[in-house]
Scaffold this active site. Structure first.
Site, PDB file in Angstrom:
ATOM      1  N   GLU A   1       0.871  -1.169   0.000  1.00  0.00           N
ATOM      2  CA  GLU A   1       0.000   0.000   0.000  1.00  0.00           C
ATOM      3  C   GLU A   1       0.912   1.224   0.000  1.00  0.00           C
ATOM      4  OE1 GLU A   1      -2.657   0.372   3.352  1.00  0.00           O
ATOM      5  OE2 GLU A   1      -3.431   2.275   2.570  1.00  0.00           O
TER       6      GLU A   1
ATOM      7  N   ARG B   1       5.460 -12.613   9.764  1.00  0.00           N
ATOM      8  CA  ARG B   1       6.152 -11.378   9.406  1.00  0.00           C
ATOM      9  C   ARG B   1       7.493 -11.287  10.128  1.00  0.00           C
ATOM     10  NH1 ARG B   1       4.091  -6.196   9.863  1.00  0.00           N
ATOM     11  NH2 ARG B   1       2.217  -6.885   8.895  1.00  0.00           N
TER      12      ARG B   1
ATOM     13  N   LYS C   1       4.567   0.892   9.488  1.00  0.00           N
ATOM     14  CA  LYS C   1       4.643   2.160   8.772  1.00  0.00           C
ATOM     15  C   LYS C   1       4.033   3.299   9.582  1.00  0.00           C
ATOM     16  CE  LYS C   1       3.151   0.233   4.910  1.00  0.00           C
ATOM     17  NZ  LYS C   1       2.583   0.051   3.571  1.00  0.00           N
TER      18      LYS C   1
HETATM   19  P1  ATP Z   1       3.028  -2.316   8.130  1.00  0.00           P
HETATM   20  O1  ATP Z   1       2.185  -3.157   9.039  1.00  0.00           O
HETATM   21  O2  ATP Z   1       4.465  -2.330   8.466  1.00  0.00           O
HETATM   22  O3  ATP Z   1       2.530  -0.949   7.973  1.00  0.00           O
HETATM   23  P2  ATP Z   1       1.688  -3.422   5.930  1.00  0.00           P
HETATM   24  O4  ATP Z   1       1.456  -4.861   6.051  1.00  0.00           O
HETATM   25  O5  ATP Z   1       0.554  -2.513   6.214  1.00  0.00           O
HETATM   26  O6  ATP Z   1       2.964  -3.028   6.732  1.00  0.00           O
HETATM   27  P3  ATP Z   1       1.672  -3.392   3.096  1.00  0.00           P
HETATM   28  O7  ATP Z   1       2.098  -2.301   2.200  1.00  0.00           O
HETATM   29  O8  ATP Z   1       0.233  -3.704   3.194  1.00  0.00           O
HETATM   30  O9  ATP Z   1       2.240  -3.048   4.525  1.00  0.00           O
HETATM   31  O10 ATP Z   1       2.514  -4.706   2.823  1.00  0.00           O
HETATM   32  C1  ATP Z   1       2.882  -5.183   1.559  1.00  0.00           C
HETATM   33  C2  ATP Z   1       3.296  -6.614   1.706  1.00  0.00           C
HETATM   34  O11 ATP Z   1       4.396  -6.742   2.588  1.00  0.00           O
HETATM   35  C3  ATP Z   1       2.175  -7.452   2.296  1.00  0.00           C
HETATM   36  O12 ATP Z   1       2.069  -8.652   1.582  1.00  0.00           O
HETATM   37  C4  ATP Z   1       2.603  -7.674   3.713  1.00  0.00           C
HETATM   38  O13 ATP Z   1       2.095  -8.867   4.212  1.00  0.00           O
HETATM   39  C5  ATP Z   1       4.123  -7.692   3.587  1.00  0.00           C
HETATM   40  N1  ATP Z   1       4.748  -7.290   4.848  1.00  0.00           N
HETATM   41  C6  ATP Z   1       4.517  -6.169   5.543  1.00  0.00           C
HETATM   42  N2  ATP Z   1       5.236  -6.146   6.688  1.00  0.00           N
HETATM   43  C7  ATP Z   1       5.955  -7.294   6.717  1.00  0.00           C
HETATM   44  C8  ATP Z   1       6.893  -7.866   7.628  1.00  0.00           C
HETATM   45  N3  ATP Z   1       7.244  -7.252   8.767  1.00  0.00           N
HETATM   46  N4  ATP Z   1       7.423  -9.072   7.312  1.00  0.00           N
HETATM   47  C9  ATP Z   1       7.095  -9.689   6.176  1.00  0.00           C
HETATM   48  N5  ATP Z   1       6.223  -9.212   5.276  1.00  0.00           N
HETATM   49  C10 ATP Z   1       5.645  -8.025   5.523  1.00  0.00           C
HETATM   50 MG    MG Z   2      -1.326  -2.854   5.065  1.00  0.00          MG
END
Ligand code: ATP
Ligand code: MG
Length: 564
Positions: free
Chosen positions: A37, A262, A272
């Site tokens: 995102e 994760r 984020k």
């Molecule tokens: P955050 O929780 O850090 O804000 P998010 O999951 O909201 O991250 P996205 O942009 O939705 O961020 O994530 C893009 C991809 O990266 C998704 O498939 C998500 O599952 C993966 N991802 C995000 N954070 C991690 C992590 N700490 N370890 C592994 N994969 C991750």
């Molecule tokens: Mg997300």
């Protein structure tokens, strides 16, 4: 790099793919995607997901899309889109011509929502967000049906269309799936599919004022792109029944959602939202601050793409959450830098040394090895003269027993140059030592005495007249505790490390540092790994400390007798 050449460990995701290939489930196709995102910069957790998705596509001769999940215009921007593209490319991955945006699918998603309304599987609800929460029930109590749940198909079609046209204010209506308000899985209790948001979208402008929710949108995006294995993090495991439900109700192509744990790292925060708070409050210097776990920050700090890929491969994928030691990441960074970075000399806190028996005005060049780990890197010439700088720490007037470096009357080696002996000190008016008087032994050129006498220390140095002035930014852990989120009732910002950045101005480097370009990575002998920061000015470089030379991880491994 050695760590990257290690074979890919087997894991449950690759086992699933092997099985699907055997049974021809997707006609032998493997097609993944990385779906960020654009609401912030990517962090090292995302790097794990990138390496996994693009890595699997590479290993199986498949494809991986880069897809922006840009369904929430209030938090997203084009700047974030660009930073993400930059980070994925820098990590070394290529999506060919498959750069996609969920917002380009909004029309199709809307039509599919209309399909569900027609089938009696979705309805327009007038409850507020708060009321929806109240009606949802709890893990132990079933929810209650909304009073608007049994609206006729015609009324729902009319209201949904008018929602789209912008007739209703934000928050006044939603479109919800009609599933089961008593479902044991809370995600299945009539989840919201669309909300009203009169907000411009960074790509769609004002075309839309209803925006799809993640759970509704994500499976459709995967289906449209004919993804085979939709890999996401563990917190979506409970959402999988919903992912499957939407796709089954529509009867469209059905990818397989697979969840993995994760990445969490010690001494940092990864979400984020929290990173944004640090950036907005000015507690760090922007999203690419070298102390942040963002890919842009680690890049600026001097981590190489290969070391980050090596780290991601090493930690592997599993089904249970765990926290990885920051020391392990640094271990990969060091291993890579040790092999690849040229050595230079720089004095960070200079102490003047005058060689009393060295001719005034004379300069000679000594030969220095560029990288003892890579003989092909060759040698370079370093100027040597009567006035030098050494590190203040390398001299003590009254040394304790275990101090083997320079002291009055003692002889040490200057790396690649000569043995020198301290004959006296010069003090300023306040009694502080500002200069050392020494003699050098001309017979020891290169650093060894022909009579075989030994010294106990080798110091780095620079020639004062030839040195370049530089700034060094010494980075340390951003937080003082392993898990800044782990203390109940305390804000993670309370654990920021006040010493996470120390700026050392007035360093002196050997002149060849002036030939380095921005982002070049080097080792300053005995001082650590550094890279050239973009804040450098002509003739006055700025260095970021990438890592110290001490490999804590290797030490722990040696102590525990485990393999690394
Ligand atoms: P955050 O929780 O850090 O804000 P998010 O999951 O909201 O991250 P996205 O942009 O939705 O961020 O994530 C893009 C991809 O990266 C998704 O498939 C998500 O599952 C993966 N991802 C995000 N954070 C991690 C992590 N700490 N370890 C592994 N994969 C991750
Ligand atoms: Mg997300």
């Amino acid at each position: 790099m050695a760590s990257e050449e290690t074979p890919v460990p087997r894991d449950f995701i690759r086992d699933i793919i092997d099985e699907d290939l055997k049974t021809k489930r997707y006609d032998g196709r493997v097609h993944t995607r990385f779906p960020p995102e654009p609401n912030g910069y990517l962090h090292i957790g995302h790097a794990k997901s990138i390496c996994l998705n693009f890595g699997i596509a590479e290993e199986y001769g498949g494809l991986c899309n880069l897809r922006f999940d840009d369904t929430n215009p209030t938090k997203e921007s084009e700047d974030y889109v660009n930073s993400i593209i930059d980070s994925v490319r820098w990590l070394g991955f290529d999506w060919g011509d498959r750069l996609y945006f969920a917002s380009d699918y909004f029309d199709r998603m809307f039509d599919w929502a209309v399909d569900l309304v027609r089938k009696g599987k979705a309805y327009v609800d007038d409850l507020t967000a708060e009321q929806i929460g109240e009606y949802r029930g709890t893990l132990t109590l079933p929810g209650r049906n909304s009073p608007f749940r049994d609206r006729s198909v015609e009324e729902n079609l009319d209201l949904f269309e008018r929602m789209r046209k912008g007739e209703f204010p934000d928050g006044s209506k939603t479109l919800r799936a009609k599933i089961d308000m008593a479902h044991p899985n809370m995600n299945m209790r009539d989840p919201v599919m669309y909300r009203i948001l009169h907000t411009s979208h960074h790509r769609q402008g004002d075309r839309w004022c209803v925006y799809p929710m993640y759970d509704w949108a994500h499976g459709l995006e995967d289906s449209i792109e004919a993804i085979t294995h939709s890999i996401c993090t563990l917190e979506f495991e409970n959402h999988r029944p919903l992912y499957d439900w939407f796709i089954d109700q529509l009867g469209i192509y059905h990818p397989q959602q697979i969840e993995f744990a994760r990445l969490n790292l010690t001494y940092t925060v990864m979400s984020k939202r929290m990173l944004l708070e640090l950036v907005k409050a000015g507690l760090v210097n922007g999203w690419d601050d070298p102390r942040l776990p963002t890919i842009a920050g680690m890049r600026r700090r001097g981590y190489s793409p290969a070391s980050m890929r090596g780290f991601c491969k090493r930690i592997g994928v599993a089904k249970f959450n765990s926290t990885v030691s920051f020391d392990l990441l640094e271990h990969y960074v060091r291993e890579d830098l040790n092999m690849t970075s040229p050595r230079l000399m720089a004095v960070f806190r200079p102490l003047k040394v005058v060689l009393e028996n060295y001719p005034e005005g004379k300069t000679e060049e000594v030969e220095a090895v560029n990288n003892p780990e890579a003989p092909s890197a060759g040698t370079r010439k370093v100027p040597f003269s009567r006035v030098l700088y050494i590190e203040q720490d390398d001299f003590m007037e009254s040394p304790p027993k275990k101090f083997f470096r320079l002291a009055p009357g003692r002889e040490v080696r200057l790396r690649y140059a000569y043995l020198i002996k301290c004959t006296g000190v010069v003090r300023d008016g306040g009694g502080r030592i500002v200069e050392l008087r020494c003699t050098y032994d001309p017979a020891t050129r290169g650093g060894d005495a022909p009579d075989g006498r030994k010294v106990k220390a080798t110091l780095h140095w620079v020639s004062a007249a030839h040195a370049l002035e530089a700034e060094a930014r010494m980075y340390d852990k951003l937080f003082t505790v392993e898990n800044p989120m782990g203390e109940a009732g305390r804000d993670f910002r309370e654990f920021l490390n006040p010493a996470s950045l120390e700026v050392v101005a007035g360093c002196r480097t050997e002149p060849s540092a002036g030939r380095l370009g921005v982002m070049d990575r080097i080792q300053f002998e005995r001082m650590g790994y550094f890279c050239v920061d973009r804040d450098s000015k002509l003739g006055r470089p700025v260095f970021n400390r990438t890592a110290t030379l001490k490999d804590t991880w290797a030490k722990i491994q040696a102590r525990d007798g485990a393999d690394s």
